[in-house]
Design an enzyme around this catalytic site. Structure first.
Site, PDB file in Angstrom:
ATOM      1  N   GLU A  65       0.846  -1.190   0.000  1.00 53.24           N
ATOM      2  CA  GLU A  65       0.000   0.000   0.000  1.00 53.24           C
ATOM      3  C   GLU A  65       0.879   1.237   0.000  1.00 53.24           C
ATOM      4  OE1 GLU A  65      -1.394   1.208   4.346  1.00 53.24           O
ATOM      5  OE2 GLU A  65      -2.101  -0.821   3.884  1.00 53.24           O
ATOM      6  N   GLU A  70     -11.979   7.041   5.260  1.00 54.99           N
ATOM      7  CA  GLU A  70     -12.444   6.236   6.396  1.00 54.99           C
ATOM      8  C   GLU A  70     -12.709   7.176   7.566  1.00 54.99           C
ATOM      9  OE1 GLU A  70     -10.157   2.155   6.259  1.00 54.99           O
ATOM     10  OE2 GLU A  70      -8.769   3.759   5.730  1.00 54.99           O
ATOM     11  N   LYS A  89     -11.972   6.509  11.462  1.00 55.17           N
ATOM     12  CA  LYS A  89     -10.637   6.284  12.007  1.00 55.17           C
ATOM     13  C   LYS A  89     -10.326   7.321  13.083  1.00 55.17           C
ATOM     14  CE  LYS A  89      -7.522   3.912   8.830  1.00 55.17           C
ATOM     15  NZ  LYS A  89      -6.299   4.071   8.010  1.00 55.17           N
ATOM     16  N   GLU A 122      -5.359  10.591   8.536  1.00 55.38           N
ATOM     17  CA  GLU A 122      -5.601   9.147   8.461  1.00 55.38           C
ATOM     18  C   GLU A 122      -6.983   8.825   7.905  1.00 55.38           C
ATOM     19  OE1 GLU A 122      -3.832   6.454   8.981  1.00 55.38           O
ATOM     20  OE2 GLU A 122      -1.990   7.489   9.515  1.00 55.38           O
TER      21      GLU A 122
END
Length: 309
Positions: A76, A130, A133, A139
């Site tokens: 990733e 996301e 998170k 993040e």
């Protein structure tokens, strides 16, 4: 672990994240923008992208242990579009530049300085943001698509156009004995340096773009060597890079020193094609055909497989 990968023929998965190593001073180096590069005294190589330096560092360690034959895949990598207030270097432009630059490296067939000619199975992190998170804010914002599947920025992943006839001398992966004559191509758009651009910035543009396109025509004896000036050589290289990557306006930005024009700027010996520059195609004649992609990692990453892989 490396013995296991060798025995099973599986790649070592590496999470390559320049994002976690960048600062305001080396941002261009981290997101594949033109820069003077970082010289590695041990390898005697000048790196213009942190991603390639990270990949070669892993390869060097593996080779030292006797496992240089084990393939490397990128498990990733990505760049966020939002971060905490005041954080420099995070936004749509930086995320686009990093992911587009990484895709060129992993799927273009050029490889890295210590792994030339390599393509790498690569997973872009991530498909969507996301929002559950924990902090920091960045993040939560690595996604390249909005929830309705519209892209946050253009990586060319949702477009497809007919493949052209194979080029006898595809670039950026040079072949032996390239023709000094540029081949014809259309489009009516060119990338040129802005008037008054600093010579140091233009030289940085040359250093950067020559990592991705064939710069033999501006070398001594090449069709576009004369006039032998930084400005002239930069004009050729910046346009070659722009043409090779699909004529997106952002591929002509060059840290604010480039501009797209519809007027052919090239005259003289180098003007042997409608684009005024050698038509440069990605390796294996794949210009206009985007790297195939499929969703893996529980819909949390986008796989960018090498062309033909």
């Amino acid at each position: 672990m490396l013995k296991f990968h060798r025995d099973t023929g599986s790649p070592l998965m590496v999470n390559a994240y320049p994002y976690f190593s960048y600062n305001a001073q080396n941002l261009n180096y981290a997101v594949f923008r033109p820069n003077a590069g970082v010289y590695d005294a041990a390898a005697k190589l000048n790196y213009t992208s942190m991603f390639e330096a990270q990949m070669d560092a892993v390869y060097t360690a593996m080779k030292k242990l006797g496992y240089g034959d084990v393939e490397i895949a990128v498990g990733e990598a990505g760049w966020p579009t939002e971060a905490d207030a005041g954080q420099v270097g995070v936004g749509v432009d930086e995320a686009r530049d990093f992911n587009a630059g990484m895709m060129r490296v992993v799927s273009g067939g050029k490889g890295t300085p210590l792994m030339p000619g390599k393509s790498f199975e690569t997973y872009i992190f991530s498909l969507f943001d996301e929002n559950q998170k924990p902090l920091p804010v960045a993040e939560r914002h690595f996604g390249i698509f909005n929830p309705d599947f519209t892209p946050k920025y253009d990586l060319g992943l949702l477009t497809q156009s007919p493949s052209p006839s194979p080029s006898p001398n595809p670039s950026p992966k040079p072949s032996p004995g390239p023709s000094p004559k540029p081949s014809p191509s259309g489009g009516g758009k060119w990338c040129v340096a802005k008037a008054g651009a600093d010579a140091t910035d233009l030289q940085n543009n040359i250093n950067y773009a020559c990592g991705y396109v064939d710069c033999k025509p501006i070398q001594s004896g090449g069709a576009c060597f004369n006039p032998n000036t930084v400005a002239s050589h930069a004009a050729y290289v910046m346009n070659a890079y722009y043409q090779a990557n699909g004529r997106h306006d952002y591929d002509c930005d060059f840290k604010g020193t480039g501009v797209v024009t519809s007027s052919d700027p090239i005259t003289g010996a180098a003007n042997t094609s409608p684009d005024g520059a050698q038509q440069v195609r990605p390796a294996r004649g794949q210009r206009g055909r985007q790297p195939p992609a499929h969703i893996l990692r529980e819909a949390a990453a986008l796989a960018v497989a090498p062309p033909g892989g």
